[in-house]
Design a protein around this motif. Structure first.
Motif, PDB file in Angstrom:
ATOM      1  N   PHE A 119       3.595   2.247 -16.564  1.00  0.00           N
ATOM      2  CA  PHE A 119       2.985   2.593 -15.281  1.00  0.00           C
ATOM      3  C   PHE A 119       1.700   1.792 -15.031  1.00  0.00           C
ATOM      4  CE2 PHE A 119       5.170   7.013 -14.647  1.00  0.00           C
ATOM      5  CZ  PHE A 119       6.386   6.350 -14.463  1.00  0.00           C
ATOM      6  N   CYS A 120       0.981   1.389 -16.083  1.00  0.00           N
ATOM      7  CA  CYS A 120      -0.156   0.479 -15.884  1.00  0.00           C
ATOM      8  C   CYS A 120       0.354  -0.861 -15.357  1.00  0.00           C
ATOM      9  CB  CYS A 120      -0.926   0.284 -17.185  1.00  0.00           C
ATOM     10  SG  CYS A 120      -2.014   1.667 -17.606  1.00  0.00           S
ATOM     11  N   VAL A 160       0.864  -0.373 -11.725  1.00  0.00           N
ATOM     12  CA  VAL A 160      -0.438  -0.388 -11.038  1.00  0.00           C
ATOM     13  C   VAL A 160      -0.950  -1.824 -10.881  1.00  0.00           C
ATOM     14  CG1 VAL A 160      -2.876   0.258 -11.238  1.00  0.00           C
ATOM     15  CG2 VAL A 160      -1.106   1.941 -11.778  1.00  0.00           C
ATOM     16  N   ASN A 161      -0.772  -2.623 -11.932  1.00  0.00           N
ATOM     17  CA  ASN A 161      -1.261  -4.009 -11.913  1.00  0.00           C
ATOM     18  C   ASN A 161      -0.393  -4.947 -11.076  1.00  0.00           C
ATOM     19  OD1 ASN A 161      -3.309  -3.289 -13.615  1.00  0.00           O
ATOM     20  ND2 ASN A 161      -2.204  -3.835 -15.484  1.00  0.00           N
ATOM     21  N   ILE A 193       6.188   1.556  -3.077  1.00  0.00           N
ATOM     22  CA  ILE A 193       4.965   2.337  -2.851  1.00  0.00           C
ATOM     23  C   ILE A 193       5.100   3.207  -1.601  1.00  0.00           C
ATOM     24  CG2 ILE A 193       2.500   2.191  -2.274  1.00  0.00           C
ATOM     25  CD1 ILE A 193       2.358  -0.383  -3.909  1.00  0.00           C
ATOM     26  N   GLN A 201      -1.136   4.903  -1.454  1.00  0.00           N
ATOM     27  CA  GLN A 201      -2.144   4.611  -2.474  1.00  0.00           C
ATOM     28  C   GLN A 201      -3.527   4.720  -1.879  1.00  0.00           C
ATOM     29  OE1 GLN A 201      -2.583   0.695  -4.224  1.00  0.00           O
ATOM     30  NE2 GLN A 201      -1.359  -0.229  -2.590  1.00  0.00           N
ATOM     31  N   LEU A 254      -1.836   6.021  -7.163  1.00  0.00           N
ATOM     32  CA  LEU A 254      -0.709   5.259  -6.622  1.00  0.00           C
ATOM     33  C   LEU A 254       0.501   6.189  -6.612  1.00  0.00           C
ATOM     34  CD1 LEU A 254       0.521   2.435  -5.828  1.00  0.00           C
ATOM     35  CD2 LEU A 254       1.076   2.170  -8.252  1.00  0.00           C
ATOM     36  N   LYS A 307      -4.554   5.570 -11.112  1.00  0.00           N
ATOM     37  CA  LYS A 307      -4.560   4.125 -11.358  1.00  0.00           C
ATOM     38  C   LYS A 307      -5.142   3.809 -12.732  1.00  0.00           C
ATOM     39  CE  LYS A 307      -4.305   2.331  -6.671  1.00  0.00           C
ATOM     40  NZ  LYS A 307      -4.943   1.571  -5.580  1.00  0.00           N
ATOM     41  N   ARG A 308      -6.042   4.659 -13.181  1.00  0.00           N
ATOM     42  CA  ARG A 308      -6.610   4.492 -14.535  1.00  0.00           C
ATOM     43  C   ARG A 308      -5.714   5.175 -15.539  1.00  0.00           C
ATOM     44  NH1 ARG A 308     -12.335   6.908 -15.130  1.00  0.00           N
ATOM     45  NH2 ARG A 308     -11.694   6.876 -17.313  1.00  0.00           N
ATOM     46  N   HIS A 309      -5.477   4.539 -16.668  1.00  0.00           N
ATOM     47  CA  HIS A 309      -4.573   5.118 -17.668  1.00  0.00           C
ATOM     48  C   HIS A 309      -5.122   6.421 -18.256  1.00  0.00           C
ATOM     49  CE1 HIS A 309      -1.370   5.074 -20.696  1.00  0.00           C
ATOM     50  NE2 HIS A 309      -2.287   5.614 -21.488  1.00  0.00           N
ATOM     51  N   HIS A 329       2.014   7.962 -19.390  1.00  0.00           N
ATOM     52  CA  HIS A 329       0.930   7.735 -18.421  1.00  0.00           C
ATOM     53  C   HIS A 329       1.051   8.901 -17.451  1.00  0.00           C
ATOM     54  CE1 HIS A 329      -1.431   4.737 -15.691  1.00  0.00           C
ATOM     55  NE2 HIS A 329      -1.321   5.863 -15.000  1.00  0.00           N
ATOM     56  N   HIS A 387       1.678  11.484 -14.822  1.00  0.00           N
ATOM     57  CA  HIS A 387       2.343  11.359 -13.523  1.00  0.00           C
ATOM     58  C   HIS A 387       2.810  12.726 -13.070  1.00  0.00           C
ATOM     59  CE1 HIS A 387       5.295  10.704 -16.733  1.00  0.00           C
ATOM     60  NE2 HIS A 387       6.194  11.288 -15.958  1.00  0.00           N
TER      61      HIS A 387
END
Ligand code: AMP
Ligand code: ZN
Length: 114
Positions: A6-7, A10-11, A18, A21, A26, A44-46, A98, A100
């Protein structure tokens, strides 16, 4: 986390569909939907799971539920109803490590889950 699926989403290293967001979260369509509406809402941050929430990062849960309301309205399931659920650990059925939240709707959901 470089190796986290999932990171990578995001990246932008892995594509996704999508639906919403903002600065903090996200939301994208689940690749294997179990309901007509099946969206994943992630920070968005792990953060690995609910177990890793703390005073410093707990605010993201507010942003996630704010996104859930916006998405439910946008996708037309706010009045028919929906479910927001997060799986934690092995018995919880968590497969992606991650945080969710599954946003599910568009049909009559059964209870209890299997
Ligand atoms: P959980 O079992 O609660 O950890 O949920 C993980 C979810 O991620 C499952 O519903 C998968 O279908 C979904 N999933 C896995 N890979 C992807 C991906 N690349 N894009 C969108 N959803 C995914
Ligand atoms: Zn991650």
């Amino acid at each position: 986390m470089a190796e986290c699926l999932f990171c990578k989403i995001v990246n932008g290293d892995i594509p996704c569909n999508i639906v919403y967001q903002d600065e903090n979260v996200l939301a994208f369509r689940d690749i294997n939907p179990v309901a007509p509406v099946h969206v994943l809402i992630i920070p968005k941050r792990h953060i690995q799971s609910v177990r890793d929430l703390n005073d410093e990062n707990i605010n993201v849960v507010t942003h996630i539920f704010n996104a859930a309301n916006i998405i439910a309205k946008e996708l037309g399931i706010d009045e028919t109803g929906f479910r927001v659920v997060t799986n934690i650990g092995e018995d919880g059925g968590q497969t992606v490590l991650h945080l969710h939240y599954h946003l599910l709707g568009g049909r009559n959901l059964q209870w209890p889950p299997g």
